[in-house]
Design a protein around this motif. Structure first.
Motif, PDB file in Angstrom:
ATOM      1  N   TYR A  12      12.779   3.189   3.003  1.00 13.89           N
ATOM      2  CA  TYR A  12      12.048   1.933   2.784  1.00 13.89           C
ATOM      3  C   TYR A  12      11.061   1.640   3.919  1.00 13.89           C
ATOM      4  CZ  TYR A  12      11.038  -3.011   2.159  1.00 13.89           C
ATOM      5  OH  TYR A  12      10.388  -4.211   2.002  1.00 13.89           O
ATOM      6  N   SER A  14       9.605   3.812   5.911  1.00 15.49           N
ATOM      7  CA  SER A  14       8.689   4.889   6.288  1.00 15.49           C
ATOM      8  C   SER A  14       7.895   5.472   5.127  1.00 15.49           C
ATOM      9  CB  SER A  14       9.479   6.029   6.947  1.00 15.49           C
ATOM     10  OG  SER A  14      10.469   6.531   6.056  1.00 15.49           O
ATOM     11  N   ASP A  15       8.247   5.145   3.890  1.00 17.22           N
ATOM     12  CA  ASP A  15       7.588   5.727   2.721  1.00 17.22           C
ATOM     13  C   ASP A  15       6.916   4.605   1.932  1.00 17.22           C
ATOM     14  OD1 ASP A  15       7.277   6.653  -0.093  1.00 17.22           O
ATOM     15  OD2 ASP A  15       8.193   8.482   0.674  1.00 17.22           O
ATOM     16  N   SER A  16       5.607   4.670   1.806  1.00 16.38           N
ATOM     17  CA  SER A  16       4.860   3.571   1.186  1.00 16.38           C
ATOM     18  C   SER A  16       5.196   3.400  -0.293  1.00 16.38           C
ATOM     19  CB  SER A  16       3.359   3.789   1.357  1.00 16.38           C
ATOM     20  OG  SER A  16       2.954   5.013   0.758  1.00 16.38           O
ATOM     21  N   THR A  17       5.453   4.537  -0.984  1.00 23.67           N
ATOM     22  CA  THR A  17       5.807   4.445  -2.400  1.00 23.67           C
ATOM     23  C   THR A  17       7.138   3.733  -2.585  1.00 23.67           C
ATOM     24  OG1 THR A  17       4.577   6.449  -3.003  1.00 23.67           O
ATOM     25  CG2 THR A  17       6.356   5.773  -4.483  1.00 23.67           C
ATOM     26  N   LYS A  19       8.645   1.722  -0.475  1.00 26.89           N
ATOM     27  CA  LYS A  19       8.527   0.321  -0.065  1.00 26.89           C
ATOM     28  C   LYS A  19       7.898  -0.519  -1.177  1.00 26.89           C
ATOM     29  CE  LYS A  19       6.969  -2.701   3.667  1.00 26.89           C
ATOM     30  NZ  LYS A  19       6.652  -3.807   2.735  1.00 26.89           N
ATOM     31  N   LYS A  20       6.851  -0.002  -1.787  1.00 26.25           N
ATOM     32  CA  LYS A  20       6.174  -0.766  -2.828  1.00 26.25           C
ATOM     33  C   LYS A  20       7.068  -0.940  -4.056  1.00 26.25           C
ATOM     34  CE  LYS A  20       1.714  -1.256  -5.124  1.00 26.25           C
ATOM     35  NZ  LYS A  20       0.336  -0.720  -5.279  1.00 26.25           N
TER      36      LYS A  20
END
Length: 241
Positions: A12, A14-17, A19-20
């Motif tokens: 969550y 470190s990864d933008s996908t 997190k979104k």
């Protein structure tokens, strides 16, 4: 499923996908639905498939993935309690199914919409979408999007260890299975992207997958699921057409 939950938490920050997705959607993860059947595989019969319910018949157990209402009692489901694919006495007769379906449908009644539904199984390395209850059922309206998203996910999965997954329509491309989950996810939950995913392997070890394959299976499956998340984020209309 435990790996999926852990990776979502770990990534969550470190990864933008991820997190979104987690900022935009509610995710519900059921680690195992067939709890008493799962326990029985450890205590009595390693290859047990059904739950442990008995309605006074000679044999015990209902195949929960034949107990959904969509296509109940159709091809690929048995009315014989001694068969592995026994569908039970009626749709959603099993307490497991009553709880899981009511949980999700209550969310729908409260105004939530569902875009993605996945039921993970073993084995076969298959990524299947509706309809599963009949080879002659009408093609679902979203079949192109379902196929394209699954193909993208299968490519993402393969990119890690080279594992090949077959992607296709459940009934037409594989075998009919009345009362199965991917049909319910599409039909009643109204999830545009609804799948059954059969994990490793293709049959060499089958249900007795060696421990050394568990971690890579989890890693590549996560990559495939992440691809589906990206599809949702990119889809301008992630609702059934």
């Amino acid at each position: 499923m435990m790996n999926l939950a852990r990776k979502l938490i770990d990534d969550y920050g470190s990864d933008s996908t991820i997190k979104k997705v987690l900022d935009s959607y509610d995710l519900y993860i059921v680690p195992t639905l067939n709890v008493d059947g799962y326990v029985y595989t450890w205590t009595n019969d390693r290859m047990w498939r059904k739950n442990r319910m008995n309605y006074g018949t000679a044999c015990t157990g209902i195949d929960l993935n034949r107990n959904y209402p969509t296509g109940f009692g159709g091809t690929g489901a048995s009315s014989n309690p001694c068969f592995e694919t026994y569908h039970g006495p009626s749709p959603i007769s099993e307490v497991e199914m009553q709880h899981v379906t009511s949980f999700f449908l209550n969310k729908v009644a409260a105004g939530q919409t569902f875009q993605l539904f996945i039921d993970f199984h073993a084995y076969g390395q298959l990524w299947l979408y509706p309809w599963g209850y009949s080879r002659v059922a009408p093609i679902v309206n979203d079949s192109d999007d379902l196929l394209n998203a699954a193909n993208d996910a299968a490519r993402a999965l393969k990119s890690l260890f080279g594992t090949e997954y077959f992607v296709g329509n459940s009934a037409r491309d594989m075998y009919p299975a009345g009362g199965a989950s991917e049909d319910w996810g599409y039909d009643e939950l109204k999830a545009k992207y609804s799948y059954i995913i059969e994990l490793r392997d293709e049959g060499k070890y089958g249900f007795i997958l060696p421990e050394r394959f568990i971690e890579p299976t989890g890693e590549e499956t996560y990559a495939g699921v992440k691809s589906l998340f990206q599809t949702l984020l990119n889809d301008p209309n992630p609702i059934q057409s």
